[in-house]
Design an enzyme around this catalytic site. Structure first.
Site, PDB file in Angstrom:
ATOM      1  N   SER A  71       2.389 -64.007  51.765  1.00  0.00           N
ATOM      2  CA  SER A  71       3.058 -63.102  52.700  1.00  0.00           C
ATOM      3  C   SER A  71       2.077 -62.672  53.784  1.00  0.00           C
ATOM      4  CB  SER A  71       3.578 -61.864  51.971  1.00  0.00           C
ATOM      5  OG  SER A  71       4.733 -62.146  51.242  1.00  0.00           O
ATOM      6  N   ASP A  73       8.295 -55.290  59.487  1.00  0.00           N
ATOM      7  CA  ASP A  73       7.369 -55.793  58.471  1.00  0.00           C
ATOM      8  C   ASP A  73       6.171 -56.498  59.098  1.00  0.00           C
ATOM      9  OD1 ASP A  73       6.413 -56.032  55.900  1.00  0.00           O
ATOM     10  OD2 ASP A  73       7.412 -57.942  55.519  1.00  0.00           O
ATOM     11  N   HIS A 115       4.121 -54.751  54.635  1.00  0.00           N
ATOM     12  CA  HIS A 115       4.117 -54.469  53.194  1.00  0.00           C
ATOM     13  C   HIS A 115       2.811 -54.910  52.531  1.00  0.00           C
ATOM     14  CE1 HIS A 115       5.615 -58.728  52.686  1.00  0.00           C
ATOM     15  NE2 HIS A 115       4.872 -58.646  51.598  1.00  0.00           N
TER      16      HIS A 115
END
Length: 322
Positions: free
Chosen positions: A173, A96, A66
C-alpha cells in the site's frame, strides 16, 4: 499451404515483449520505491508500514494516508538498504494520500507522475512495492476498470479510482501503479482479499492536485456551507418538473452563523443543485464543495413547501479535523 506444413504459433516473441516491458518498468521506477514505517511518538505507538514512491528530486515521497496513520515522523528505507527519517508535509484521509519530505541518498531517482486520464481498460500496469526495504516486489496485470469510487476511512468517496488485477503483496500500500511507459498512473491503496485480487489505486491526476495543495497550504482545502444533511428520494414528478435527479439532500440542521444560515436556508429544505449541477446525495455535495468554491458566490437551488427557490451563499473553508 499443405496441412503437414502447419506449425503451432510461436509465443516466445510475445512473452519476450511482455517480459521486456515489465522489466523496463521495474528498472526505471523500482529504485524510486521506498519502505515507509511510522516511528513511535508520544501517545502513538510505532507501526503502520507500507510503501511509497519518490516523486521529486528534492525529497518528496508520496504514500497512503493510512500508512502514515496520523503520525508526523516516518522512517524510509530505500532500495539499496539506506534509511532516512522523513517528516509528514501533508496527510489527507479523504483521498488516502500523504506527502513526506526527506533527504534522499545520493543517486536516488524520482518517478514521474503521468496522466491517469490517458489510461485505457486492458492496458498493462505494474504494481511495485518495497515492504522489506531491500528490494522491490513486483506484480503485473491490466487495468480492469476506470472511474471507480472507493470509500475512504474518513467516510468520503475517493473518485476516479483505478481498478486492476495486479495483485498487491502485503506492505505494498502506498507504492506506485506504473504504466508500460514508466509513468506513475496511480498510488496503490486497497485490495479486496475475498474478491479474487481486485485491487485499487488512487489516480495520479488526483495525486497531482492533492500534492499541489500540500505544497501550497500544508493540507487539502475544501469548502463547506454549514449544514448537516441526509440523502432522500425525490418524487419523480418533482424531478421532472424541476430538472433535478432522482434524489436530493434534505437539510437536517443549519449551523448558526454559517453560510447556509446567512443565505436563509432552513432545516427541511431540499437542496436540488449547486450552480446548476444536480445534487443527488451527500457525496455529490461534498464533491462539488472543493477548494475552488471557497469564498466564491454559489447559487443553491432548494425545494421548500413545494416551490423551487434559489439562494446565493459563499462557502467557507472547512476546518481540518483535530
Amino acid at each position: 499451404m499443405p496441412l503437414d506444413d502447419a506449425r503451432p504459433p510461436d509465443d516466445s516473441s510475445l512473452l519476450d515483449a511482455y517480459s521486456h516491458a515489465v522489466i523496463s518498468v521495474v528498472d526505471r521506477v523500482g529504485p524510486a520505491v521506498v519502505r515507509v514505517e511510522r516511528l513511535a511518538e508520544a501517545g502513538r505507538p510505532t507501526g503502520g508500514t507500507g510503501s511509497g514512491v519518490v516523486i521529486a528530486g528534492d525529497g518528496l515521497v508520496l504514500t497512503n494516508s493510512h500508512v502514515v496513520g496520523g503520525g508526523t515522523r516516518m522512517r524510509l528505507t530505500f532500495a539499496e538498504g539506506t534509511s532516512r527519517e522523513a517528516r509528514v508535509m501533508g496527510d489527507d484521509p479523504d483521498t488516502d494520500l500523504a506527502l513526506l519530505r526527506t533527504d534522499l541518498p545520493a543517486g536516488t531517482p524520482a518517478a514521474v507522475l503521468g496522466d491517469s486520464k490517458a489510461l485505457r481498460r486492458g492496458q498493462l500496469v505494474v504494481a511495485i512495492g518495497n515492504p522489506l526495504g531491500f528490494e522491490s516486489t513486483v506484480t503485473a496485470g491490466v487495468v480492469s476498470a476506470l472511474g471507480r469510487s472507493l470509500r475512504a476511512t474518513s467516510g468520503r468517496l475517493i473518485d476516479d479510482v483505478i481498478q486492476t488485477d495486479a495483485a498487491l503483496n502485503p506492505g505494498n500500500s502506498g507504492g506506485p501503479l506504473v504504466s508500460s511507459t514508466g509513468e506513475v498512473v496511480g498510488i496503490n491503496t486497497a485490495m479486496i482479499a475475498r474478491a479474487q485480487g481486485i485491487c485499487f489505486a488512487v489516480a495520479s491526476n488526483t495525486a497531482v492536485v492533492t500534492v499541489s495543495e500540500f505544497i501550497a497550504h500544508g493540507r487539502v482545502r475544501r469548502a463547506h456551507i454549514g449544514i448537516a444533511a441526509e440523502t432522500v428520494p425525490l418524487p419523480r414528478r418533482i424531478g421532472l418538473a424541476t430538472g433535478a435527479g432522482r434524489r436530493a439532500i434534505r437539510i437536517s440542521e443549519v449551523v448558526p452563523g454559517g453560510p447556509a444560515a446567512a443565505a436563509g436556508l432552513l432545516a427541511g429544505d431540499l437542496i436540488l443543485s449547486l450552480d446548476g449541477i444536480a445534487v443527488e446525495g451527500a457525496d455529490d455535495l461534498v464533491r462539488l464543495l472543493n477548494a475552488s468554491r471557497i469564498g466564491k458566490e454559489t447559487v443553491v437551488s432548494v425545494l421548500r413547501g413545494g416551490v423551487v427557490e434559489t439562494r446565493t451563499l459563499i462557502p467557507v473553508e472547512r476546518q481540518p479535523r483535530k
